[in-house]
Design an enzyme around this catalytic site. Structure first.
Site, PDB file in Angstrom:
ATOM      1  N   GLU A  82      36.537  -9.256  26.876  1.00  0.00           N
ATOM      2  CA  GLU A  82      36.675 -10.052  28.102  1.00  0.00           C
ATOM      3  C   GLU A  82      35.312 -10.263  28.765  1.00  0.00           C
ATOM      4  OE1 GLU A  82      39.921  -8.789  30.559  1.00  0.00           O
ATOM      5  OE2 GLU A  82      39.229 -10.017  32.241  1.00  0.00           O
ATOM      6  N   ASP A 126      41.850  -2.289  34.616  1.00  0.00           N
ATOM      7  CA  ASP A 126      42.906  -3.221  34.228  1.00  0.00           C
ATOM      8  C   ASP A 126      43.393  -2.928  32.810  1.00  0.00           C
ATOM      9  OD1 ASP A 126      42.084  -4.308  36.612  1.00  0.00           O
ATOM     10  OD2 ASP A 126      40.947  -5.932  35.695  1.00  0.00           O
ATOM     11  N   TYR A 164      31.336  -9.729  42.797  1.00  0.00           N
ATOM     12  CA  TYR A 164      31.707  -8.505  42.077  1.00  0.00           C
ATOM     13  C   TYR A 164      30.467  -7.885  41.442  1.00  0.00           C
ATOM     14  CZ  TYR A 164      34.267  -5.429  38.890  1.00  0.00           C
ATOM     15  OH  TYR A 164      34.735  -4.338  38.227  1.00  0.00           O
TER      16      TYR A 164
HETATM   17  C1  GLA Z   1      38.662  -6.104  38.889  1.00  0.00           C
HETATM   18  C2  GLA Z   1      37.999  -5.421  37.710  1.00  0.00           C
HETATM   19  C3  GLA Z   1      38.388  -3.945  37.663  1.00  0.00           C
HETATM   20  C4  GLA Z   1      38.118  -3.255  39.000  1.00  0.00           C
HETATM   21  C5  GLA Z   1      38.715  -4.077  40.144  1.00  0.00           C
HETATM   22  C6  GLA Z   1      38.337  -3.514  41.495  1.00  0.00           C
HETATM   23  O1  GLA Z   1      40.052  -6.124  38.733  1.00  0.00           O
HETATM   24  O2  GLA Z   1      38.396  -6.043  36.508  1.00  0.00           O
HETATM   25  O3  GLA Z   1      37.685  -3.299  36.631  1.00  0.00           O
HETATM   26  O4  GLA Z   1      36.746  -3.028  39.182  1.00  0.00           O
HETATM   27  O5  GLA Z   1      38.314  -5.427  40.100  1.00  0.00           O
HETATM   28  O6  GLA Z   1      38.872  -2.236  41.641  1.00  0.00           O
END
Ligand code: GLA
Length: 347
Positions: free
Chosen positions: A145, A157, A206
């Site tokens: 991914e 996830d 992010y």
């Molecule tokens: C996204 C990322 C996860 C995690 C969340 C925040 O979903 O894919 O790995 O960092 O954000 O907790």
């Protein structure tokens, strides 16, 4: 594989109950898989190695060149964007022959319930990726991914999607890469509410939050082991607040697991509210819409607590409620009562 040569896989979405922006610093999270998810049907073709993909949500099929599925071309080169995640799953599984992949999903797309990871994993399993070691599959899906979309996500996830158990959340220790199921009390329900707000900044911000956490860890050492007192060593006030979210969120996540195990729904809900305050204040990943939605949920009878879930910047919020709690019309365009579901399956 069925008699007609079709292989089917289902990968759930996930909702994170507590512990956001902790996974990539080796901290704790407590997600659960949900009943909404992605189904992929794979029918190998008689010849050739290209893959034809159709999706119930998309008007046009997409043809993936053989180089994508054998790993010699990067999935990031594929367009449109949704097909990139299919390419990532195919690159992981390397099916060695062509055919047709049919995708259908009950998840809201791009709303913070891991629709993209669910798609990658469902494609990989339908194409026959080995799934005997959940951690290995989670790592492979994470790498695939990341190669497809360039966002440096953690493992939350993927582990939730491959390793969840019905009736339970998973307490993940992302430093040790271990997890254990935490049964949800019988008298609590989980509601996911879509804010309808697109996660516009999710990718760029992010990465920026992740870099801030790395920078803080260079000063105080691994954030998963740091105490709140250690953070006084961080001179930059913004960096210090980012780190304070992570350190306090780790504590809340462990306390949340204890509260669930003790059947303390009110205590668990309070920790979700505190997590929201920290995500909004110290980590600055909430939005006005998410704040208003959580406040609206908290004002309803039967709601124990509410918070944004996942990366933030829009998307969904999650609430812990008494069973049967109904949301008033007009609070949000879409909401779902969800139950803790099992992980991805093939066959
Ligand atoms: C996204 C990322 C996860 C995690 C969340 C925040 O979903 O894919 O790995 O960092 O954000 O907790």
């Amino acid at each position: 594989m069925t008699a007609c040569g079709e292989q089917r896989a289902f990968a759930p979405g996930r909702v994170n109950l507590l512990g956001d922006h902790t996974d990539y610093t080796g901290g704790f999270s407590l997600p659960m898989a949900i009943g909404l998810g992605t189904t992929v049907r794979w029918r190998p073709g008689p010849g050739g190695t290209s893959l034809r993909i159709t999706s119930d949500d998309e008007a046009e099929p997409v043809e993936l060149a053989p180089g994508i599925a054998d790993g010699s071309q990067p999935p990031s080169a594929v367009g449109p964007r949704w097909a990139r995640y299919v390419a990532a799953g195919a690159a992981l599984a390397r099916p060695g022959r062509g055919g047709e992949l049919a995708v259908s999903s009950t998840l809201p797309i791009g709303s913070g319930l891991s629709s993209s990871t669910s798609l990658v994993i469902a494609v990989a399993l339908a194409l026959g990726a080995a799934s005997s070691d959940p951690l290995e599959l989670a790592h492979a899906a994470q790498a695939a991914e990341q190669a497809a979309c360039g966002v440096p996500g953690g493992l939350l996830d993927q582990i939730a999607i491959v390793a969840s158990r019905p009736g339970c959340g998973l307490l993940l220790d992302c430093g040790r890469l271990t997890w254990r199921p935490v049964r949800l009390p019988e008298d609590v329900a989980v509601v996911v509410v879509d804010s309808g707000e697109a996660r516009a900044l999710a990718a760029s911000s992010y990465g920026e939050r992740r870099r801030a956490c790395d920078e803080a860890a260079r000063i105080v050492g691994p954030l998963a082991q740091a105490s709140l007192a250690d953070l006084a060593q961080i001179a930059d006030p913004v960096l210090r607040r980012r780190a304070r979210h992570v350190v306090s969120e780790n504590r809340r996540t462990l306390a949340f697991a204890d509260a669930l195990a003790a059947g303390d729904a009110a205590g668990a809900g309070r920790l979700m509210d505190e997590s929201h305050a920290s995500l909004a204040g110290d980590f600055a990943v909430s939005t006005r819409r998410l704040d208003e939605l959580c406040a609206g949920l908290r004002s309803l009878p039967g709601v124990h607590g509410a918070r944004p879930t996942g990366a933030g910047f829009g998307g969904c919020v999650v609430a812990l409620t008494e069973p049967g709690t109904e949301l008033p019309p007009g609070l949000a365009p879409r909401w779902w009562p969800v139950r803790p579901a099992g992980g991805a399956t093939a066959g």
